[in-house]
Design a protein around this motif. Structure first.
Motif, PDB file in Angstrom:
ATOM      1  N   GLN A  72      38.386  24.833  40.208  1.00 46.13           N
ATOM      2  CA  GLN A  72      39.797  24.705  39.856  1.00 46.13           C
ATOM      3  C   GLN A  72      40.654  25.263  40.979  1.00 46.13           C
ATOM      4  O   GLN A  72      40.305  26.292  41.587  1.00 46.13           O
ATOM      5  CB  GLN A  72      40.120  25.488  38.582  1.00 46.13           C
ATOM      6  N   VAL A  73      41.760  24.616  41.254  1.00 47.53           N
ATOM      7  CA  VAL A  73      42.774  25.178  42.148  1.00 47.53           C
ATOM      8  C   VAL A  73      43.723  25.986  41.276  1.00 47.53           C
ATOM      9  O   VAL A  73      44.381  25.441  40.391  1.00 47.53           O
ATOM     10  CB  VAL A  73      43.539  24.080  42.908  1.00 47.53           C
ATOM     11  N   ILE A  74      43.785  27.287  41.489  1.00 47.78           N
ATOM     12  CA  ILE A  74      44.588  28.158  40.612  1.00 47.78           C
ATOM     13  C   ILE A  74      45.882  28.618  41.271  1.00 47.78           C
ATOM     14  O   ILE A  74      46.755  29.178  40.605  1.00 47.78           O
ATOM     15  CB  ILE A  74      43.775  29.373  40.138  1.00 47.78           C
ATOM     16  N   ALA A  75      46.015  28.381  42.575  1.00 56.11           N
ATOM     17  CA  ALA A  75      47.264  28.715  43.260  1.00 56.11           C
ATOM     18  C   ALA A  75      47.360  27.887  44.535  1.00 56.11           C
ATOM     19  O   ALA A  75      46.338  27.533  45.141  1.00 56.11           O
ATOM     20  CB  ALA A  75      47.333  30.202  43.585  1.00 56.11           C
ATOM     21  N   HIS A  84      47.756  26.646  51.748  1.00 51.10           N
ATOM     22  CA  HIS A  84      46.760  27.670  51.421  1.00 51.10           C
ATOM     23  C   HIS A  84      46.523  27.631  49.906  1.00 51.10           C
ATOM     24  O   HIS A  84      47.424  27.891  49.117  1.00 51.10           O
ATOM     25  CB  HIS A  84      47.265  29.055  51.835  1.00 51.10           C
ATOM     26  N   GLU A  85      45.289  27.293  49.519  1.00 49.32           N
ATOM     27  CA  GLU A  85      44.933  27.219  48.110  1.00 49.32           C
ATOM     28  C   GLU A  85      43.974  28.342  47.741  1.00 49.32           C
ATOM     29  O   GLU A  85      43.130  28.755  48.543  1.00 49.32           O
ATOM     30  CB  GLU A  85      44.253  25.882  47.788  1.00 49.32           C
ATOM     31  N   THR A  86      44.110  28.818  46.513  1.00 46.98           N
ATOM     32  CA  THR A  86      43.107  29.709  45.928  1.00 46.98           C
ATOM     33  C   THR A  86      42.349  28.914  44.884  1.00 46.98           C
ATOM     34  O   THR A  86      42.958  28.283  44.015  1.00 46.98           O
ATOM     35  CB  THR A  86      43.754  30.938  45.271  1.00 46.98           C
ATOM     36  N   ILE A  87      41.038  28.913  45.015  1.00 44.53           N
ATOM     37  CA  ILE A  87      40.212  28.141  44.075  1.00 44.53           C
ATOM     38  C   ILE A  87      39.271  29.102  43.349  1.00 44.53           C
ATOM     39  O   ILE A  87      39.030  30.232  43.789  1.00 44.53           O
ATOM     40  CB  ILE A  87      39.422  27.025  44.790  1.00 44.53           C
ATOM     41  N   GLN A  88      38.725  28.640  42.244  1.00 51.21           N
ATOM     42  CA  GLN A  88      37.710  29.422  41.552  1.00 51.21           C
ATOM     43  C   GLN A  88      36.740  28.491  40.842  1.00 51.21           C
ATOM     44  O   GLN A  88      37.052  27.327  40.569  1.00 51.21           O
ATOM     45  CB  GLN A  88      38.333  30.389  40.544  1.00 51.21           C
ATOM     46  N   PHE A  89      35.554  29.003  40.567  1.00 48.93           N
ATOM     47  CA  PHE A  89      34.573  28.257  39.788  1.00 48.93           C
ATOM     48  C   PHE A  89      33.660  29.227  39.050  1.00 48.93           C
ATOM     49  O   PHE A  89      33.452  30.367  39.494  1.00 48.93           O
ATOM     50  CB  PHE A  89      33.750  27.308  40.673  1.00 48.93           C
ATOM     51  N   ASP A  90      33.163  28.782  37.919  1.00 50.96           N
ATOM     52  CA  ASP A  90      32.153  29.527  37.173  1.00 50.96           C
ATOM     53  C   ASP A  90      30.813  29.192  37.806  1.00 50.96           C
ATOM     54  O   ASP A  90      30.397  28.035  37.815  1.00 50.96           O
ATOM     55  CB  ASP A  90      32.196  29.099  35.706  1.00 50.96           C
ATOM     56  N   ASN A  91      30.122  30.209  38.342  1.00 52.04           N
ATOM     57  CA  ASN A  91      28.889  29.907  39.077  1.00 52.04           C
ATOM     58  C   ASN A  91      27.670  29.738  38.164  1.00 52.04           C
ATOM     59  O   ASN A  91      26.552  29.569  38.646  1.00 52.04           O
ATOM     60  CB  ASN A  91      28.627  30.966  40.158  1.00 52.04           C
ATOM     61  N   GLY A  92      27.889  29.802  36.862  1.00 52.83           N
ATOM     62  CA  GLY A  92      26.806  29.532  35.929  1.00 52.83           C
ATOM     63  C   GLY A  92      25.790  30.643  35.804  1.00 52.83           C
ATOM     64  O   GLY A  92      24.737  30.463  35.185  1.00 52.83           O
ATOM     65  N   SER A  93      26.093  31.800  36.365  1.00 54.79           N
ATOM     66  CA  SER A  93      25.174  32.934  36.236  1.00 54.79           C
ATOM     67  C   SER A  93      25.918  34.227  35.932  1.00 54.79           C
ATOM     68  O   SER A  93      25.481  35.318  36.283  1.00 54.79           O
ATOM     69  CB  SER A  93      24.333  33.093  37.506  1.00 54.79           C
ATOM     70  N   GLY A  94      27.081  34.074  35.287  1.00 53.07           N
ATOM     71  CA  GLY A  94      27.786  35.256  34.802  1.00 53.07           C
ATOM     72  C   GLY A  94      28.996  35.672  35.597  1.00 53.07           C
ATOM     73  O   GLY A  94      29.613  36.690  35.282  1.00 53.07           O
TER      74      GLY A  94
END
Length: 363
Positions: A72-75, A84-94
């Motif tokens: 997801q692009v969150i900013a 300049h983008e800030t991204i995040q993802f759930d890495n599936g291991s916590g």
């Protein structure tokens, strides 16, 4: 006289017992010999596949990588010549992993740009992580904006235990820094995998996402970093054929020479893969990049990369590149800087840009 002789013998024995040397440890341990490069490319290809398969096995039982839809692009912030983008993802291991993306304004879905996966260093700087892209703590210039100005889409994420992941290990915020790194390593070993395997897995997940970006030409991707970021880079090249080129500053380390130099202390627990030396040394990993363009730049006074090991790796890996033909020989360079320690010089940065422009952009 006999009494003195016996006393001296006992004293010498005690001193030797109290101060075991690397040679003594190695003499009682079976380790793999240097990589034997076959005489032909046809013979090397199955050997290469076997080495990669063994690396996957040694890294442990890693969870499947999340899909690019997890990102997801969150900013997003307009910086004039780039976004300049800030991204995040759930890495599936916590863990939720965050990263930065730098997109030059000229890069669009209609005019795709080359891209760089940037791997930050260690340096004991657990609070920095992806912020290295915006700082000069490890590099002569802030690499994110500088690479974007050179026309590259750039992506870098927080490695486990770094940046916004510092204090997010299994023991929570009470364990930060090196203590958190040790806790994470313990957890993963109990789970049948390695912390290094999880680091590389997250980097490959980031590579998946970078290749999926609409502004990115997925056929023109490079990877780079210094120190731990260098090691992350040559492991990415070993485990995945998508990057066209890499620049690795420092940490060109052959493990046997590192042990003999008494410098295991130069690398944190994240770095160690159980069973590695039973099968091969690091030149086997680095050789998997061939024939893709790989530049190493190492100071001959860098204690974490004993120079005899740096030269040894270069000699062996050069033979693997030579199997691909005379033109491929120029795709590998092992530059050693006299009188230089564990640093990223301005001239190294200029060489990095030239290398990427030549082998990633194709200029």
């Amino acid at each position: 006289m006999r009494t003195i002789f016996v006393w001296l013998t006992l004293l010498l024995t005690r001193m030797q017992a109290a101060e075991p040397t690397a040679d003594a440890w190695l003499a009682h341990t079976k380790i793999a010999p240097p990589l034997q490069v076959p005489a032909s490319l046809d013979a090397w290809q199955p050997q290469r596949a076997q080495i990669r398969a063994k690396l996957i096995e040694l890294l442990g039982d890693l969870p499947p990588r999340p899909l690019v839809s997890a990102f997801q692009v969150i900013a997003k912030e307009d910086k004039g010549t780039y976004t300049h983008e800030t991204i995040q993802f759930d890495n599936g291991s916590g863990e939720i992993v965050k990263g930065y993306v730098f997109v030059p304004k000229q890069a669009t879905a209609q005019s795709k740009a080359p891209a760089i996966l940037y791997c930050h260093w260690h340096g004991g700087q657990y609070d920095i992580g992806k912020q290295e892209l915006l700082q000069t703590n490890a590099t002569p210039v802030a690499p994110g904006p500088a690479l974007a100005a050179a026309g590259y889409v750039v992506l870098g994420i927080d490695a486990p235990c770094f940046g916004e992941r510092n204090g997010k290990g299994p023991d929570g915020p009470q364990q930060k820094g090196s203590a958190g790194e040790m806790t994470a390593a313990k957890f993963h070993l109990w789970a049948g995998r390695t912390l290094w395997g999880m680091i590389v897995r997250d980097d490959l997940t980031a590579l998946d996402y970078l290749c999926s970006r609409p502004e990115v030409d997925a056929s023109r991707i490079g990877v780079t970093g210094i120190s731990m970021g260098s090691t992350r880079s040559w492991w990415v090249m070993a485990m995945d054929d998508r990057p066209r080129a890499a620049v690795c500053v420092a940490c060109m380390t052959r493990y046997e020479e590192l042990i003999r130099a008494g410098m295991l202390k130069a690398h944190g627990i994240y770095y160690f893969v159980p069973g590695m030396l039973k099968n091969f040394d690091s030149e086997a990993v680095i050789a998997l990049a061939a024939p893709r363009a790989t530049l190493f730049m190492t100071g001959d006074q860098d204690g974490g990369s004993p120079v005899d090991g740096v030269k040894h790796i270069g000699e062996i890996v050069s033979k693997v590149y030579a199997l691909h033909g005379s033109e491929a020989a120029q795709h590998f360079e092992n530059a050693i800087y006299p009188g230089i320690g564990h640093v990223y010089l301005p001239e190294m940065w200029e060489k990095t840009l030239k290398w990427m422009d030549r082998w990633v952009k194709g200029e």
